[in-house]
Design a protein around this motif. Structure first.
Motif, PDB file in Angstrom:
ATOM      1  N   GLY A 220       0.809  -1.223   0.000  1.00 51.09           N
ATOM      2  CA  GLY A 220       0.000   0.000   0.000  1.00 51.09           C
ATOM      3  C   GLY A 220       0.836   1.264   0.000  1.00 51.09           C
ATOM      4  O   GLY A 220       0.409   2.312   0.503  1.00 51.09           O
ATOM      5  N   GLU A 221       2.050   1.176  -0.573  1.00 51.82           N
ATOM      6  CA  GLU A 221       2.977   2.318  -0.570  1.00 51.82           C
ATOM      7  C   GLU A 221       2.704   3.205  -1.787  1.00 51.82           C
ATOM      8  O   GLU A 221       3.445   3.191  -2.770  1.00 51.82           O
ATOM      9  N   LEU A 222       1.644   4.001  -1.698  1.00 51.56           N
ATOM     10  CA  LEU A 222       1.257   4.837  -2.832  1.00 51.56           C
ATOM     11  C   LEU A 222       2.315   5.873  -3.172  1.00 51.56           C
ATOM     12  O   LEU A 222       2.627   6.091  -4.345  1.00 51.56           O
ATOM     13  N   MET A 223       2.881   6.533  -2.155  1.00 51.45           N
ATOM     14  CA  MET A 223       3.857   7.594  -2.406  1.00 51.45           C
ATOM     15  C   MET A 223       5.107   7.051  -3.098  1.00 51.45           C
ATOM     16  O   MET A 223       5.640   7.671  -4.018  1.00 51.45           O
ATOM     17  N   LYS A 224       5.565   5.874  -2.634  1.00 48.50           N
ATOM     18  CA  LYS A 224       6.746   5.283  -3.269  1.00 48.50           C
ATOM     19  C   LYS A 224       6.422   4.847  -4.695  1.00 48.50           C
ATOM     20  O   LYS A 224       7.249   4.973  -5.602  1.00 48.50           O
ATOM     21  N   GLY A 225       5.206   4.321  -4.894  1.00 47.34           N
ATOM     22  CA  GLY A 225       4.791   3.952  -6.240  1.00 47.34           C
ATOM     23  C   GLY A 225       4.735   5.154  -7.162  1.00 47.34           C
ATOM     24  O   GLY A 225       5.152   5.085  -8.324  1.00 47.34           O
ATOM     25  N   ARG A 226       4.243   6.266  -6.633  1.00 48.92           N
ATOM     26  CA  ARG A 226       4.210   7.499  -7.436  1.00 48.92           C
ATOM     27  C   ARG A 226       5.619   7.989  -7.757  1.00 48.92           C
ATOM     28  O   ARG A 226       5.874   8.514  -8.852  1.00 48.92           O
ATOM     29  N   GLU A 227       6.530   7.809  -6.816  1.00 50.38           N
ATOM     30  CA  GLU A 227       7.917   8.224  -7.055  1.00 50.38           C
ATOM     31  C   GLU A 227       8.517   7.433  -8.218  1.00 50.38           C
ATOM     32  O   GLU A 227       9.169   8.004  -9.099  1.00 50.38           O
ATOM     33  N   ILE A 228       8.277   6.125  -8.211  1.00 47.30           N
ATOM     34  CA  ILE A 228       8.773   5.283  -9.307  1.00 47.30           C
ATOM     35  C   ILE A 228       8.114   5.684 -10.622  1.00 47.30           C
ATOM     36  O   ILE A 228       8.775   5.773 -11.667  1.00 47.30           O
ATOM     37  N   HIS A 229       6.806   5.948 -10.578  1.00 45.59           N
ATOM     38  CA  HIS A 229       6.089   6.387 -11.769  1.00 45.59           C
ATOM     39  C   HIS A 229       6.718   7.668 -12.320  1.00 45.59           C
ATOM     40  O   HIS A 229       6.937   7.796 -13.534  1.00 45.59           O
ATOM     41  N   GLY A 230       7.016   8.586 -11.447  1.00 45.45           N
ATOM     42  CA  GLY A 230       7.635   9.841 -11.877  1.00 45.45           C
ATOM     43  C   GLY A 230       8.983   9.628 -12.537  1.00 45.45           C
ATOM     44  O   GLY A 230       9.297  10.260 -13.555  1.00 45.45           O
ATOM     45  N   ARG A 231       9.781   8.721 -11.976  1.00 41.01           N
ATOM     46  CA  ARG A 231      11.088   8.435 -12.570  1.00 41.01           C
ATOM     47  C   ARG A 231      10.934   7.855 -13.974  1.00 41.01           C
ATOM     48  O   ARG A 231      11.690   8.168 -14.886  1.00 41.01           O
ATOM     49  N   MET A 232       9.914   7.003 -14.149  1.00 38.19           N
ATOM     50  CA  MET A 232       9.699   6.400 -15.457  1.00 38.19           C
ATOM     51  C   MET A 232       9.185   7.409 -16.472  1.00 38.19           C
ATOM     52  O   MET A 232       9.500   7.327 -17.653  1.00 38.19           O
ATOM     53  N   VAL A 233       8.379   8.340 -16.008  1.00 37.64           N
ATOM     54  CA  VAL A 233       7.908   9.386 -16.920  1.00 37.64           C
ATOM     55  C   VAL A 233       9.092  10.206 -17.424  1.00 37.64           C
ATOM     56  O   VAL A 233       9.179  10.557 -18.607  1.00 37.64           O
ATOM     57  N   ARG A 234      10.022  10.487 -16.527  1.00 33.96           N
ATOM     58  CA  ARG A 234      11.188  11.276 -16.916  1.00 33.96           C
ATOM     59  C   ARG A 234      12.083  10.531 -17.900  1.00 33.96           C
ATOM     60  O   ARG A 234      12.763  11.156 -18.716  1.00 33.96           O
ATOM     61  N   CYS A 235      12.106   9.183 -17.813  1.00 36.84           N
ATOM     62  CA  CYS A 235      12.970   8.444 -18.745  1.00 36.84           C
ATOM     63  C   CYS A 235      12.279   8.211 -20.091  1.00 36.84           C
ATOM     64  O   CYS A 235      12.882   7.643 -21.004  1.00 36.84           O
ATOM     65  N   LEU A 236      11.021   8.637 -20.214  1.00 36.78           N
ATOM     66  CA  LEU A 236      10.296   8.639 -21.490  1.00 36.78           C
ATOM     67  C   LEU A 236      10.211   7.256 -22.137  1.00 36.78           C
ATOM     68  O   LEU A 236      10.243   7.134 -23.356  1.00 36.78           O
ATOM     69  N   ALA A 237      10.108   6.213 -21.313  1.00 38.26           N
ATOM     70  CA  ALA A 237      10.066   4.873 -21.901  1.00 38.26           C
ATOM     71  C   ALA A 237       8.919   4.020 -21.387  1.00 38.26           C
ATOM     72  O   ALA A 237       8.559   3.037 -22.008  1.00 38.26           O
ATOM     73  N   PHE A 238       8.318   4.382 -20.248  1.00 37.68           N
ATOM     74  CA  PHE A 238       7.388   3.470 -19.603  1.00 37.68           C
ATOM     75  C   PHE A 238       6.124   3.217 -20.412  1.00 37.68           C
ATOM     76  O   PHE A 238       5.530   2.156 -20.333  1.00 37.68           O
ATOM     77  N   ASP A 239       5.670   4.207 -21.193  1.00 40.50           N
ATOM     78  CA  ASP A 239       4.393   4.039 -21.886  1.00 40.50           C
ATOM     79  C   ASP A 239       4.448   3.003 -23.004  1.00 40.50           C
ATOM     80  O   ASP A 239       3.424   2.576 -23.521  1.00 40.50           O
ATOM     81  N   SER A 240       5.660   2.578 -23.380  1.00 43.45           N
ATOM     82  CA  SER A 240       5.792   1.560 -24.421  1.00 43.45           C
ATOM     83  C   SER A 240       6.166   0.197 -23.844  1.00 43.45           C
ATOM     84  O   SER A 240       6.362  -0.756 -24.584  1.00 43.45           O
ATOM     85  N   ASP A 241       6.285   0.104 -22.515  1.00 40.70           N
ATOM     86  CA  ASP A 241       6.637  -1.151 -21.864  1.00 40.70           C
ATOM     87  C   ASP A 241       5.390  -1.740 -21.227  1.00 40.70           C
ATOM     88  O   ASP A 241       4.872  -1.209 -20.240  1.00 40.70           O
ATOM     89  N   ILE A 242       4.890  -2.859 -21.760  1.00 45.18           N
ATOM     90  CA  ILE A 242       3.627  -3.430 -21.300  1.00 45.18           C
ATOM     91  C   ILE A 242       3.718  -3.903 -19.857  1.00 45.18           C
ATOM     92  O   ILE A 242       2.808  -3.669 -19.058  1.00 45.18           O
ATOM     93  N   ALA A 243       4.829  -4.574 -19.493  1.00 39.82           N
ATOM     94  CA  ALA A 243       4.961  -5.112 -18.136  1.00 39.82           C
ATOM     95  C   ALA A 243       4.927  -3.999 -17.095  1.00 39.82           C
ATOM     96  O   ALA A 243       4.277  -4.120 -16.053  1.00 39.82           O
ATOM     97  N   VAL A 244       5.616  -2.897 -17.383  1.00 41.52           N
ATOM     98  CA  VAL A 244       5.632  -1.769 -16.450  1.00 41.52           C
ATOM     99  C   VAL A 244       4.254  -1.116 -16.379  1.00 41.52           C
ATOM    100  O   VAL A 244       3.763  -0.777 -15.297  1.00 41.52           O
ATOM    101  N   GLY A 245       3.614  -0.951 -17.522  1.00 36.60           N
ATOM    102  CA  GLY A 245       2.278  -0.365 -17.539  1.00 36.60           C
ATOM    103  C   GLY A 245       1.287  -1.201 -16.744  1.00 36.60           C
ATOM    104  O   GLY A 245       0.487  -0.671 -15.962  1.00 36.60           O
ATOM    105  N   ASN A 246       1.360  -2.536 -16.907  1.00 38.48           N
ATOM    106  CA  ASN A 246       0.480  -3.422 -16.145  1.00 38.48           C
ATOM    107  C   ASN A 246       0.728  -3.298 -14.646  1.00 38.48           C
ATOM    108  O   ASN A 246      -0.220  -3.287 -13.847  1.00 38.48           O
ATOM    109  N   ALA A 247       2.002  -3.218 -14.266  1.00 43.65           N
ATOM    110  CA  ALA A 247       2.344  -3.099 -12.844  1.00 43.65           C
ATOM    111  C   ALA A 247       1.852  -1.773 -12.270  1.00 43.65           C
ATOM    112  O   ALA A 247       1.418  -1.708 -11.116  1.00 43.65           O
TER     113      ALA A 247
END
Length: 496
Positions: A220-247
């Protein structure tokens, strides 16, 4: 037509192996046999490479077993491609032939140990690697770390990690994933942050992200999950990775943010059946059965074939929302329309669906028609339905079946106690509790927790005195008044 030489055939075989061209490679194999070029150490090794690269392990093994004296290179190629059990048998043959383990053989053998969770043989290979001077090699030490992590020996994995003279992004991700799989969220996050600064290319490497997000979802670590989401947005790659998007969808759903989960889903460039199933499950756990049905229908209309996980998600969603007719319709369509054979889990979902709706007798009839023997999950669903509707007769049947299937599960005894207590059968409650004491069963109290300024505060059932509960509810009432809520203090106090 000139007779082919072993050298020319080898060059062509390597090209076929690189392209994964099995059929032309087999024709070259035939020409080598007809032309009398075999046996030849180099040509045989290239044939093993061809068949391994093309996934034809049977052919590779036939060529290998026909070699008079396989080279170390041939052993390494077959080791890397073989399933775990066969790889370790091949390793024993390699050592018996007098070959010395090298930086290619050790990682392949360690990967086999990791898949088999064989930490004992893996530790022996660790000793070999140290004695042969192979440990400084990042591939060897990384395979060692992965083996210990997958075997659950995180302390040994950490020791290998700390002793490595050089670490690449793969090693950092492996260590982060090891912590994440073990549920050690704080250590995984700390190492993940370190890796962003110390590891080359790790900031743009997404391999550890799904496991990290799964930990955040579980804890239930929403803040940490958001932090990881933010890092992925900055690397401009997460939206094309299905496994990451599903997670990400799963993490936001389990942290109570269904709208954000849907927004992430909508932003994914590619979606798999897992993506759709995850979103359906998200709406289901939030009691939004109608929305889950809408997503399921949209998925089918777009030509995405649902699998067994999809049906578990949608049937569970119907169950939680009381959509009995829709659930029955989908269950009937599983095999007839989509060709998916219902499993025990799907039958358990249907029993839960009928039981929650109060159709206990219909659920019992459904169990009798099952083509397989009912398991613990199914009887558990029926017992829960009986507890909801205070059905003693069927509840006893389900409970005593569970006592046989799950001898050490105290929850089944507690649930049956609750049914007896609800209908005023105190003698049965006393008898069952006496039986629990004889068996040494103790119910773990329920626990909730809240994170305040990075510190988790746990609240156990029965651990808060009555007078403190009244004070807490009074404070809550004041907060609700300040927020414009209309609930009064008496509405909360009436529960106590």
């Amino acid at each position: 037509m000139p007779r082919p030489t072993a050298g020319s055939l080898s060059a062509l075989l390597r090209r076929c192996a690189a392209l994964g061209a099995l059929s032309p490679g087999m024709q070259l194999h035939a020409r080598a046999l007809v032309g009398g070029c075999l046996p030849d150490a180099t040509l045989d090794t290239d044939l093993v490479l061809l068949y391994c690269r093309c996934g034809a392990l049977h052919g590779a093994r036939q060529v290998f077993d026909g070699m008079p004296s396989p080279s170390m290179h041939a052993y390494n190629i077959l080791l890397a491609a073989s399933p775990p059990g066969a790889a370790l048998e091949l390793l024993a043959r390699l050592l018996a032939a007098g070959h010395r383990l090298d930086r290619y053989a050790v990682p392949a053998a360690l990967r086999a140990c990791a898949e088999l969770r064989d930490a004992v043989f893996g530790a022996a290979l660790h000793g070999f690697a140290v004695r042969l001077g192979l440990f400084p090699n990042v591939v060897v030490s990384g395979a060692l770390l992965d083996m210990y992590a997958k075997a659950g020996l995180l302390d040994d994995a950490v020791r290998v990690f700390d002793e490595m003279p050089k670490r690449d992004a793969v090693v950092w991700n492996c260590m982060v994933t090891g912590y994440a799989r073990a549920g050690r969220a704080a250590e995984a996050m700390d190492l993940f942050r370190r890796g962003q600064f110390e590891a080359v290319n790790m900031a743009n490497d997404l391999r550890a992200m799904p496991n990290m997000l799964n930990v955040c979802a579980k804890e239930g670590e929403l803040m940490k999950g958001r932090e990881i989401h933010g890092r992925m947005v900055r690397c401009l790659a997460f939206d094309s990775d299905i496994a990451v998007g599903n997670a990400l969808v799963d993490m936001y759903a389990k942290c109570g943010h269904a709208d954000t989960a849907r927004a992430v889903f909508a932003g994914m460039k590619d979606k798999s059946v897992v993506s759709w199933s995850t979103l359906i499950s998200c709406y289901g756990v939030h009691g939004m059965g109608e929305e889950a049905l809408r997503i399921y229908e949209e998925m089918v209309s777009r030509g995405v074939k649902p699998n067994c996980i999809t049906f578990t998600s949608i049937l569970s969603s119907c169950s939680h929302s009381g959509l009995v007719s829709d659930g029955q319709r989908i269950f009937e369509a599983m095999n007839k329309v989509h060709g998916v054979e219902p499993t025990a889990d799907h039958y358990a979902c249907m029993v839960d669906l009928l039981g929650r709706a109060g159709a206990i007798e219909e659920a019992v009839g459904f169990i009798r028609k099952m083509p397989m023997e009912p398991g613990a999950s199914l009887w558990g669903a029926l017992l829960s339905a009986c507890a909801m509707h205070n059905n003693v007769d069927v509840g006893e049947i389900a409970a005593y079946r569970l006592f046989e299937l799950e001898e050490d599960n105290v929850s089944n005894y507690v649930t049956l106690c609750g049914i007896y207590d609800a209908v005023g059968r105190s003698d049965c409650v006393a008898g069952l509790r006496s039986r629990m004491r004889e068996l040494g069963m103790v119910k773990t109290p329920g626990c909730s927790w809240v994170d305040v300024k990075g510190r988790a505060h746990a609240f156990y059932q029965g651990s808060i005195p009555r007078y403190m509960r009244r004070q807490m509810l009074w404070v809550l009432d004041q907060l609700l008044e300040d927020m414009g809520a209309s609930e009064s203090e008496d509405e909360y106090l009436s529960f106590y």
